[in-house]
Design an enzyme around this catalytic site. Structure first.
Site, PDB file in Angstrom:
ATOM      1  N   PRO A  16      46.101 -31.830  42.156  1.00 58.39           N
ATOM      2  CA  PRO A  16      45.039 -31.498  43.106  1.00 58.39           C
ATOM      3  C   PRO A  16      45.452 -30.287  43.927  1.00 58.39           C
ATOM      4  O   PRO A  16      46.540 -30.269  44.508  1.00 58.39           O
ATOM      5  CB  PRO A  16      44.950 -32.757  43.983  1.00 58.39           C
ATOM      6  CG  PRO A  16      46.301 -33.385  43.887  1.00 58.39           C
ATOM      7  CD  PRO A  16      46.827 -33.064  42.523  1.00 58.39           C
ATOM      8  N   MET A  17      44.589 -29.274  43.974  1.00 52.11           N
ATOM      9  CA  MET A  17      44.893 -28.050  44.722  1.00 52.11           C
ATOM     10  C   MET A  17      43.651 -27.608  45.476  1.00 52.11           C
ATOM     11  O   MET A  17      42.615 -27.325  44.871  1.00 52.11           O
ATOM     12  CB  MET A  17      45.383 -26.951  43.773  1.00 52.11           C
ATOM     13  CG  MET A  17      46.733 -27.247  43.132  1.00 52.11           C
ATOM     14  SD  MET A  17      47.238 -26.022  41.902  1.00 52.11           S
ATOM     15  CE  MET A  17      46.203 -26.506  40.501  1.00 52.11           C
ATOM     16  N   CYS A 101      51.101 -31.775  51.224  1.00 53.66           N
ATOM     17  CA  CYS A 101      50.555 -30.450  51.514  1.00 53.66           C
ATOM     18  C   CYS A 101      51.422 -29.735  52.550  1.00 53.66           C
ATOM     19  O   CYS A 101      51.642 -30.263  53.644  1.00 53.66           O
ATOM     20  CB  CYS A 101      49.118 -30.547  52.012  1.00 53.66           C
ATOM     21  SG  CYS A 101      48.392 -28.926  52.371  1.00 53.66           S
ATOM     22  N   LYS A 141      51.094 -38.520  46.676  1.00 54.08           N
ATOM     23  CA  LYS A 141      51.741 -37.276  46.243  1.00 54.08           C
ATOM     24  C   LYS A 141      52.569 -36.761  47.408  1.00 54.08           C
ATOM     25  O   LYS A 141      52.067 -36.603  48.520  1.00 54.08           O
ATOM     26  CB  LYS A 141      50.712 -36.228  45.814  1.00 54.08           C
ATOM     27  CG  LYS A 141      51.356 -34.991  45.173  1.00 54.08           C
ATOM     28  CD  LYS A 141      50.319 -34.112  44.487  1.00 54.08           C
ATOM     29  CE  LYS A 141      51.003 -33.043  43.631  1.00 54.08           C
ATOM     30  NZ  LYS A 141      51.683 -31.999  44.406  1.00 54.08           N
ATOM     31  N   GLY A 203      56.195 -29.628  39.315  1.00 53.11           N
ATOM     32  CA  GLY A 203      56.966 -28.478  39.779  1.00 53.11           C
ATOM     33  C   GLY A 203      57.510 -27.634  38.653  1.00 53.11           C
ATOM     34  O   GLY A 203      58.277 -28.104  37.820  1.00 53.11           O
TER      35      GLY A 203
END
Length: 323
Positions: A16-17, A101, A141, A203
């Site tokens: 998710p971005m 985030c 996350k 990552g």
């Protein structure tokens, strides 16, 4: 693998971005690879107050299942209620909590990666979301920790498991690293060894072989791909092939890539309207042209797009001049 009671037929997830993984882009990625998808992050507090932007962020595509919606916040009552609202409005199969985030405007409010500085509070937030989700699986996350002097992802993951979380995704960087440097997969491996719930490794997956490597190195159950997909949803297609032991397909010709950009634009226009779709596709379309020789003129034109007519004119010009 399973996330709680939800069965996944893939070991590949799209990260998710915010500002990137909207419904249109997720649809394109899913059509190419069959990957698991998660919405952009949605403020639980904003949902509770009836913010007008949240319905668009929560909307899943037709047939976008199983999929998750991601919420963020640090206030337990809001997060509990927000989880219930998110499920009610989206029909998602999983609720994901953003505890990773690194963006200042999020972290400075105590949300996102700031929760890693207060693991006890993070655990209470996770328990609240589990209550609000009422049996629907909850995932988290996170990052390795706030900075290199306070890497606490292993203990953090244990707390999340104790709170009833069904899986955890770990980005192999600290908050202070943002997106710089190299992701440290060693800590993801330690998390996997420390918990019994599924671990999703995230990552530095920029090539298909990276997806295989990160799973092999960390022992994680699933790989999550982030920035590598900017303008290149075919990376997911290639990763899926590599994970399944199939021949890795090449990047398609530019003409076909433009066709996918058109598909993404039309989905965005249908969901958000022409004006917003044009504005948001400026960055996406420029990403599609990354590495294409002699594309600078058309990138300039992309930055000026305001209407669907502009979008189609740019596409026609790219196909004429660069294909």
């Amino acid at each position: 693998m399973n996330i709680g009671t939800v069965k996944l037929n893939t070991r590949l997830a799209l990260a998710p971005m915010a500002g990137v993984t909207d419904l249109a882009f997720r649809t394109v990625c899913r059509e190419l690879s069959g990957c698991y998808t998660v919405s952009e992050m949605v403020s639980a507090k904003a949902m509770c107050y009836g913010d007008k932007k949240t319905p668009t962020l929560l909307k899943l595509g037709e047939g976008e299942h199983p999929a998750a919606v991601q919420i963020f916040g640090n206030d337990e009552p809001f997060m509990e209620k927000g989880a219930a609202l998110a499920l009610e409005r989206s029909g998602a199969d999983v609720i994901d909590i953003n505890m990773g985030c690194p963006v200042p405007k999020v972290a400075q409010n105590g949300d996102g990666s700031a929760l890693m500085r207060d693991p006890e509070k993070a655990q209470r937030v996770a328990r609240a979301v589990v209550r609000g989700a009422a049996g629907v699986p909850v995932t988290v996350k996170c990052r390795l920790g706030w900075d290199k002097g306070s890497i606490n992802c292993v203990e953090f993951a244990k707390r999340m498991e104790d709170a009833g979380v069904s899986a955890i995704a770990v980005h192999g960087r600290t908050r202070t690293q943002m997106y710089s440097g190299t992701a440290n997969w060693d800590y993801i491996r330690e998390v996997k060894q420390a918990v019994s719930i599924p671990v999703i490794a995230n990552g530095d997956v920029f090539e298909a072989r990276d997806a295989v490597r990160i799973l092999h190195y960390t022992g994680a159950d699933m790989v999550m791909v982030g920035r590598g997909v900017f303008g290149n949803p075919w990376l997911l297609q290639q990763c899926a092939a590599a994970l399944e032991g199939r021949e890795i397909p090449p990047l398609p010709p530019l003409s076909q890539r433009c066709d996918v950009a058109v598909r993404q634009f039309e989905l965005a226009r249908e969901n958000k309207g022409e004006k917003i779709a044009c504005l948001e596709m400026r960055k996406h379309y420029a990403w599609y042209l990354k590495g294409v020789p002699y594309a600078s003129y058309w990138k300039e034109q992309i930055c000026k797009m305001e209407t669907a007519e502009d979008f189609y004119a740019v596409t026609k010009g790219i196909k004429r001049d660069l294909v």
